[in-house]
Design an enzyme around this catalytic site. Structure first.
Site, PDB file in Angstrom:
ATOM      1  N   SER A 125     -10.128 -19.577   1.296  1.00 29.59           N
ATOM      2  CA  SER A 125      -9.815 -20.649   0.253  1.00 29.59           C
ATOM      3  C   SER A 125      -9.847 -22.133   1.031  1.00 29.59           C
ATOM      4  O   SER A 125     -10.076 -22.308   2.314  1.00 29.59           O
ATOM      5  CB  SER A 125      -8.082 -20.512   0.419  1.00 29.59           C
ATOM      6  N   GLU A 126     -10.091 -23.049   0.140  1.00 30.44           N
ATOM      7  CA  GLU A 126     -10.468 -24.398   0.823  1.00 30.44           C
ATOM      8  C   GLU A 126      -9.797 -25.222  -0.262  1.00 30.44           C
ATOM      9  O   GLU A 126      -8.960 -24.910  -1.292  1.00 30.44           O
ATOM     10  CB  GLU A 126     -11.848 -24.751   0.231  1.00 30.44           C
ATOM     11  N   GLU A 239      -7.714  -4.687  -0.424  1.00 30.09           N
ATOM     12  CA  GLU A 239      -6.899  -5.985  -0.369  1.00 30.09           C
ATOM     13  C   GLU A 239      -5.627  -5.933  -1.196  1.00 30.09           C
ATOM     14  O   GLU A 239      -4.648  -5.973  -0.797  1.00 30.09           O
ATOM     15  CB  GLU A 239      -7.674  -7.318  -0.490  1.00 30.09           C
ATOM     16  N   ARG A 240      -5.722  -5.732  -2.467  1.00 27.01           N
ATOM     17  CA  ARG A 240      -4.727  -5.552  -3.448  1.00 27.01           C
ATOM     18  C   ARG A 240      -3.952  -4.432  -3.284  1.00 27.01           C
ATOM     19  O   ARG A 240      -2.506  -4.661  -3.230  1.00 27.01           O
ATOM     20  CB  ARG A 240      -5.311  -5.434  -4.554  1.00 27.01           C
ATOM     21  N   GLN A 276      29.940  -3.368 -14.705  1.00 24.05           N
ATOM     22  CA  GLN A 276      28.871  -3.103 -15.499  1.00 24.05           C
ATOM     23  C   GLN A 276      27.800  -3.973 -15.349  1.00 24.05           C
ATOM     24  O   GLN A 276      26.470  -3.634 -15.148  1.00 24.05           O
ATOM     25  CB  GLN A 276      29.257  -2.931 -16.946  1.00 24.05           C
ATOM     26  N   GLY A 338      25.485 -13.655  -3.609  1.00 26.26           N
ATOM     27  CA  GLY A 338      25.956 -14.941  -3.618  1.00 26.26           C
ATOM     28  C   GLY A 338      25.854 -15.695  -2.271  1.00 26.26           C
ATOM     29  O   GLY A 338      24.445 -15.551  -1.861  1.00 26.26           O
ATOM     30  N   GLY A 339      26.506 -16.434  -1.726  1.00 25.31           N
ATOM     31  CA  GLY A 339      26.243 -17.184  -0.563  1.00 25.31           C
ATOM     32  C   GLY A 339      25.720 -16.585   0.395  1.00 25.31           C
ATOM     33  O   GLY A 339      24.844 -17.071   1.504  1.00 25.31           O
ATOM     34  N   SER A 365      -0.478 -14.385  -9.561  1.00 28.31           N
ATOM     35  CA  SER A 365      -0.303 -13.232 -10.510  1.00 28.31           C
ATOM     36  C   SER A 365      -1.025 -13.842 -11.847  1.00 28.31           C
ATOM     37  O   SER A 365      -1.422 -12.880 -12.542  1.00 28.31           O
ATOM     38  CB  SER A 365       1.481 -13.288 -10.987  1.00 28.31           C
TER      39      SER A 365
END
Length: 383
Positions: A125-126, A239-240, A276, A338-339, A365
Site C-alpha cells: 500500500s501507498e 492471504e485471504r 429472549q 454494557g460498560g 469488504s
C-alpha cells in the site's frame, strides 16, 4: 467439520500451550507490554521450537509439510486464545510468495527463517494506492547491475519486527498499469530505508516506509521483473484464508466470552441470558460463526486438493464472511456486556478493535464484494 486424528491432536496441543503460556489476561498483558505490542518475541520463539511456525512450509526448509486446513486450524486456535503472535500472519503470507516464486537461495533464507521464528513483512500500500493496487508509484529504477528504490509505502504490518520486507514496486509503466510491478527482497536494515511507526488503536502494528536511493542488487528480484501483479494474484487464496481464519478465531473468542458473561450477569433477579432478546441474538451469532467456519474449511480443503488453482470467489467469500461476522459478533458482544465490554480491563474491547479493522486490511469488504460480483460476470462495463 470432521478432523483426522492428527488434526485433532494439533488443535489439542495448541489449546494446551495457549492456556499454559497465555491463558490469563495477566499473562497476555505481560507478554505485550500492557497490550501495546501485539507480538511477543518470547512466545513466538517457543512456538518456533515446537515447529508450529513452519507448519505449512515444505520439509526441505525445516517446515512441517502440512496443508492449508492445518494452517487454518492453527490460526483459528491461536486467535481464539488471543495469543500475541501478530507477526505470524505477514510472515506466512510472505513465505508462500517465496515458495512459489523465489530463487533457491531466497527460499532457503526466507522459508527456513520463518520456521525458526524470523518475522517477515510485505510492503504494498501507498498513500495514493490502497485498494487500487495498480496505482502504485514507488519506483525501482534499473541502473546497471542494481535497482534503486525511491518512494513511500504505508500501513506496512510488522515492518518494525521484520528482518526483510517483501516490496512491490514499479519497474516500468506508470501509475494505473497492472503491468510493470516487481517484487523485491529488501533487508529491513538496508541503507536508504527508513521505517516509521504509525500509532493506531491496535498498538504498534503498522508502519510508514520511506525509500531514498535504496540500492538493491539484481538478485533481490523475487520472481520475474514486471510480473509482480500476476504473482500477487497467485497468492490470494493463502492471504485471504489466513486473514479469515484469524477472524474466525476472534469471533469465536468474542462469542465464548459473552456467553460466559450472560450466563452469570444478573439483572432483574435473573441471568440476562434468559431474556429472549439476548438468547435470539446469540443464536444468530452462533449460526453466522458456523457458516464462516464451513466456508473457510471448505475452501481450505479445495486449496489442499489443487494448490496451484486460484479461487478468487471462494477466498474472497471466506475473507468477507469471516471479517464481517467477527465485527458483528464483537460489537454485539460489547453491547450485551454494557460498560464491561467497553472497559480496557476486559478483553472485549481488544476484540472489537481487532475485528473492526479486519474489514479494511487485506482488501476491504467492498473490494471483496467487487471481486465476488465479477466472478459472476457482473461489472461496470456490462452491456
Amino acid at each position: 467439520m470432521e478432523w483426522s486424528d492428527e488434526q485433532r491432536s494439533l488443535v489439542a496441543a495448541v489449546q494446551d500451550f495457549c492456556r499454559r503460556e497465555a491463558g490469563t489476561r495477566e499473562q497476555r498483558q505481560h507478554l505485550t507490554n500492557g497490550g501495546r505490542e501485539p507480538h511477543s518475541p518470547e512466545l513466538y520463539r517457543k512456538m518456533a521450537d515446537l515447529g508450529w511456525l513452519g507448519l505449512s512450509l515444505p520439509e526441505e526448509f525445516d517446515g512441517g509439510g502440512a496443508g492449508m486446513v492445518e494452517l487454518c486450524l492453527f490460526l483459528e486456535e491461536t486467535a481464539k486464545a488471543m495469543a500475541p503472535i501478530g507477526g505470524f500472519t505477514t510472515s506466512i503470507i510472505v513465505a508462500a510468495t517465496y515458495e512459489r516464486f523465489g530463487s533457491s537461495e531466497q527460499k532457503k533464507r526466507i522459508l527456513s527463517g520463518v520456521a525458526r521464528g524470523v518475522v517477515e513483512a510485505v510492503a504494498m500500500s501507498e498513500p495514493e494506492a490502497g485498494s487500487d493496487v495498480a496505482n502504485l508509484s514507488c519506483r525501482a529504477e534499473h541502473r546497471g547491475d542494481v535497482f534503486v528504490i525511491n518512494g513511500q509505502k504505508t500501513w506496512c504490518s510488522n515492518a518494525h519486527l521484520a528482518e526483510h520486507i517483501l516490496l512491490v514496486a514499479r519497474t516500468s509503466g506508470s501509475a494505473g498499469d497492472h503491468h510493470g510491478l516487481t517484487m523485491f527482497l529488501v533487508p529491513a536494515n538496508a541503507p536508504g530505508l527508513t521505517i516509521s511507526g504509525i500509532d493506531t488503536m491496535g498498538g504498534r502494528e503498522v508502519n510508514d516506509l520511506y525509500f531514498a536511493d535504496c540500492v538493491l542488487p539484481a538478485d533481490a528480484v523475487v520472481g520475474q521483473v514486471d510480473n509482480g501483479w500476476r504473482q500477487l494474484m497467485a497468492g490470494l487464496n493463502m492471504e485471504r484464508l489466513i486473514l479469515a481464519s484469524v477472524m474466525l478465531g476472534t469471533a469465536q473468542r468474542a462469542f465464548d466470552d459473552v456467553m460466559e458473561y450472560v450466563k452469570n450477569r444478573q439483572q432483574f433477579r435473573r441471568p440476562i441470558g434468559s431474556f429472549q432478546v439476548i438468547r435470539h441474538r446469540l443464536a444468530d451469532l452462533a449460526t453466522e460463526i458456523e457458516c464462516a467456519r464451513l466456508l473457510i474449511y471448505n475452501t481450505a480443503a479445495q486449496v489442499d486438493r489443487a494448490p496451484e488453482k486460484v479461487l478468487p470467489r471462494e477466498s474472497s467469500m471466506a475473507k468477507l464472511k469471516a471479517t464481517e461476522t467477527a465485527r458483528r459478533v464483537a460489537l454485539d458482544a460489547m453491547q450485551m456486556m454494557g460498560g464491561y465490554g467497553y472497559a480496557t480491563e476486559f478483553d472485549m474491547e481488544r476484540l472489537v478493535r481487532s475485528s473492526v479493522v479486519s474489514t479494511v486490511y487485506g482488501g476491504t469488504s467492498e473490494i471483496q464484494r467487487e471481486i465476488i460480483a465479477k466472478t459472476y460476470g457482473l461489472s461496470d462495463h456490462m452491456r
